[in-house]
Write an enzyme that holds these catalytic residues in place. Structure first.
Site, PDB file in Angstrom:
ATOM      1  N   ASP A   1      81.864  12.444  60.424  1.00  0.00           N
ATOM      2  CA  ASP A   1      81.923  13.876  60.707  1.00  0.00           C
ATOM      3  C   ASP A   1      81.097  14.645  59.672  1.00  0.00           C
ATOM      4  O   ASP A   1      80.273  15.496  60.009  1.00  0.00           O
ATOM      5  CB  ASP A   1      83.395  14.329  60.675  1.00  0.00           C
ATOM      6  CG  ASP A   1      83.536  15.816  60.932  1.00  0.00           C
ATOM      7  OD1 ASP A   1      82.873  16.321  61.840  1.00  0.00           O
ATOM      8  OD2 ASP A   1      84.318  16.471  60.198  1.00  0.00           O
TER       9      ASP A   1
ATOM     10  N   ASP B   1      79.286   8.420  49.055  1.00  0.00           N
ATOM     11  CA  ASP B   1      78.746   9.461  48.167  1.00  0.00           C
ATOM     12  C   ASP B   1      77.252   9.214  47.923  1.00  0.00           C
ATOM     13  O   ASP B   1      76.429  10.131  48.003  1.00  0.00           O
ATOM     14  CB  ASP B   1      79.550   9.556  46.861  1.00  0.00           C
ATOM     15  CG  ASP B   1      79.836   8.205  46.215  1.00  0.00           C
ATOM     16  OD1 ASP B   1      79.548   7.156  46.821  1.00  0.00           O
ATOM     17  OD2 ASP B   1      80.367   8.203  45.074  1.00  0.00           O
TER      18      ASP B   1
ATOM     19  N   TYR C   1      91.688  10.585  61.494  1.00  0.00           N
ATOM     20  CA  TYR C   1      91.908  11.413  62.683  1.00  0.00           C
ATOM     21  C   TYR C   1      93.042  10.908  63.562  1.00  0.00           C
ATOM     22  O   TYR C   1      93.144  11.302  64.718  1.00  0.00           O
ATOM     23  CB  TYR C   1      90.624  11.480  63.509  1.00  0.00           C
ATOM     24  CG  TYR C   1      89.616  12.480  62.970  1.00  0.00           C
ATOM     25  CD1 TYR C   1      88.881  12.200  61.829  1.00  0.00           C
ATOM     26  CD2 TYR C   1      89.409  13.689  63.611  1.00  0.00           C
ATOM     27  CE1 TYR C   1      87.954  13.105  61.338  1.00  0.00           C
ATOM     28  CE2 TYR C   1      88.480  14.601  63.135  1.00  0.00           C
ATOM     29  CZ  TYR C   1      87.756  14.300  62.000  1.00  0.00           C
ATOM     30  OH  TYR C   1      86.842  15.199  61.534  1.00  0.00           O
TER      31      TYR C   1
ATOM     32  N   ASP D   1      77.001  16.575  59.908  1.00  0.00           N
ATOM     33  CA  ASP D   1      76.591  17.958  59.648  1.00  0.00           C
ATOM     34  C   ASP D   1      75.496  18.018  58.584  1.00  0.00           C
ATOM     35  O   ASP D   1      74.625  18.893  58.624  1.00  0.00           O
ATOM     36  CB  ASP D   1      77.794  18.836  59.253  1.00  0.00           C
ATOM     37  CG  ASP D   1      78.522  19.383  60.480  1.00  0.00           C
ATOM     38  OD1 ASP D   1      78.612  18.676  61.502  1.00  0.00           O
ATOM     39  OD2 ASP D   1      78.993  20.547  60.424  1.00  0.00           O
TER      40      ASP D   1
ATOM     41  N   LYS E   1      83.698   3.549  51.445  1.00  0.00           N
ATOM     42  CA  LYS E   1      84.079   3.801  50.051  1.00  0.00           C
ATOM     43  C   LYS E   1      85.000   2.653  49.634  1.00  0.00           C
ATOM     44  O   LYS E   1      86.163   2.844  49.262  1.00  0.00           O
ATOM     45  CB  LYS E   1      84.765   5.176  49.970  1.00  0.00           C
ATOM     46  CG  LYS E   1      85.042   5.694  48.569  1.00  0.00           C
ATOM     47  CD  LYS E   1      83.809   6.217  47.854  1.00  0.00           C
ATOM     48  CE  LYS E   1      84.183   6.676  46.443  1.00  0.00           C
ATOM     49  NZ  LYS E   1      83.010   7.018  45.617  1.00  0.00           N
TER      50      LYS E   1
HETATM   51  C1  IPM Z   1      83.002  17.359  65.392  1.00  0.00           C
HETATM   52  C2  IPM Z   1      83.999  18.413  65.060  1.00  0.00           C
HETATM   53  C3  IPM Z   1      85.404  17.931  65.392  1.00  0.00           C
HETATM   54  C4  IPM Z   1      85.684  16.727  64.502  1.00  0.00           C
HETATM   55  C5  IPM Z   1      86.513  18.978  65.250  1.00  0.00           C
HETATM   56  C6  IPM Z   1      86.201  20.213  66.028  1.00  0.00           C
HETATM   57  C7  IPM Z   1      87.869  18.429  65.626  1.00  0.00           C
HETATM   58  O1  IPM Z   1      83.874  18.782  63.732  1.00  0.00           O
HETATM   59  O2  IPM Z   1      82.990  16.892  66.550  1.00  0.00           O
HETATM   60  O3  IPM Z   1      82.222  16.975  64.511  1.00  0.00           O
HETATM   61  O4  IPM Z   1      86.110  16.880  63.358  1.00  0.00           O
HETATM   62  O5  IPM Z   1      85.436  15.611  64.957  1.00  0.00           O
HETATM   63 MG    MG Z   2      82.155  17.955  62.780  1.00  0.00          MG
END
Ligand code: IPM
Ligand code: MG
Length: 329
Positions: free
Chosen positions: A222, A199, A122, A226, A168
């Site tokens: 990230d 993984d 990032y 999710d 990794k």
């Molecule tokens: C998160 C989001 C952000 C990231 C995006 C919107 C830049 O996915 O906060 O998880 O990738 O960090």
């Molecule tokens: Mg995210």
């Protein structure tokens, strides 16, 4: 007097923020916190109107505030949250994925992802040359050391001992550095060093979950976050904090959900739980516990939006949480 900045943002952001402000006022009142709130703008809508997604006055307000609560920004997220994280050096992205009693969550799921928040993939540095695009992935000893230190200390404070460094290192140089730094920090902090390839960690997260806390680099965090959201009923229940040494920005993990924006059905719980994290970070532990308790009770009573099996609308859910806070039920 704690001064907090509120950023509603785009999509479902404004309707969630509008419903949550009375909840913030209620918890501040109840606990005698002289909260000062200022609303600022950022995101797609501002960019369309003013040509800039993160206006300077918003950035300065966030910088000066004791803490910020932001809901979500749309396509311009990269222009808003990434500069905030980097320029304010909010190097921790704390993502506690804990299940509340909603029908689509796995009971007892409780895994916190401690994500490095300022470097890795990032850094927004790279180039395109004809048919080739390059993104730099920078991992530093300093960056790894401070996130690992935070992760192990957080685990100690929360009385969690199954802490894993996820990387990794069988392929990436940066991950080798990250792993080695984590291993020394684990020793210094009195933890047994445990680690796992990313993984394998993704599979184990879905299977038997041997971990309470995962400490990892930016992009892996990230993605794993999710995945973790899927076990707690989705992103509508997932709070987070971008935390530095003297500033922090709390936000739900979800985005602007354009498909349901304006319909009044977005789940406000992730924002309310992010507010709880904000109060805890400011040192108002009881206010934070109280907010989390009210969310728990609201979930038990089915005071929830459709994404987590309920029938209520955004404002109703927030209003019920506020009532539960006031009644102390
Ligand atoms: C998160 C989001 C952000 C990231 C995006 C919107 C830049 O996915 O906060 O998880 O990738 O960090
Ligand atoms: Mg995210």
């Amino acid at each position: 007097m704690p001064r907090i900045v509120l950023i509603p943002g785009d999509g479902v952001g404004p309707e969630i923020m509008e419903s949550v402000i009375p909840v913030l006022e209620a918890v501040a009142d109840k606990h005698g916190i002289p909260l000062q709130m200022e609303i600022h703008e950022a995101g797609d809508e501002v960019k369309r109107r003013r040509g800039v997604a993160l206006p300077e006055e918003t950035f300065q307000a966030v910088r000066r505030a004791d803490a910020t609560l932001m809901v979500a920004v749309g396509e311009t997220a990269r222009e808003v949250i990434l500069p905030i994280r980097q320029e304010l050096d909010l190097y921790v992205n704390l993502r506690p994925a804990k299940s509340y009693p909603v029908p689509n969550a796995v009971r007892g799921f409780d895994v916190t992802i401690v994500r490095e928040n300022t470097e890795g993939l990032y850094v927004r540095s790279g180039w395109t040359n004809g048919d080739t695009a390059v993104d730099l992935r920078i991992i530093t000893k300093r960056g790894s050391e401070r996130i690992c230190r935070y992760g192990y200390r957080y685990a100690r404070e929360m009385a969690k001992d199954r802490v894993y460094a996820v990387h990794k290192a069988n392929v990436l140089l940066g991950c080798m550095l990250f792993r080695d730094v984590c291993s020394s920090v684990a020793g210094e902090e009195g933890f047994e060093f445990r680690d796992m390839y990313v993984d394998a960690a993704a599979m184990r997260l879905a299977m038997d979950r041997p971990f309470d806390v995962i400490i990892t680099t930016n992009m892996f965090g990230d993605i794993l976050a999710d995945l973790a959201a899927a076990y707690i009923g989705g992103l509508g229940m997932y709070p987070s904090g971008n935390i530095g040494d003297d500033n922090a920005v709390f936000e739900p993990v979800h985005g602007t959900a354009p498909d349901i924006a304006g319909k009044g059905v977005a789940n406000p719980m992730a924002t309310i739980l992010s507010a709880a994290m904000l109060f805890r970070w400011l040192g108002y532990r009881e206010a934070a516990d109280d907010l989390e308790r009210a969310v728990w009770r609201a979930c038990e009573l089915g005071y929830t939006t459709p994404d987590v099996g309920g029938r209520m609308r955004t404002w109703e859910v927030s209003a019920r949480v506020r009532d539960l806070l006031n009644s102390g039920e």
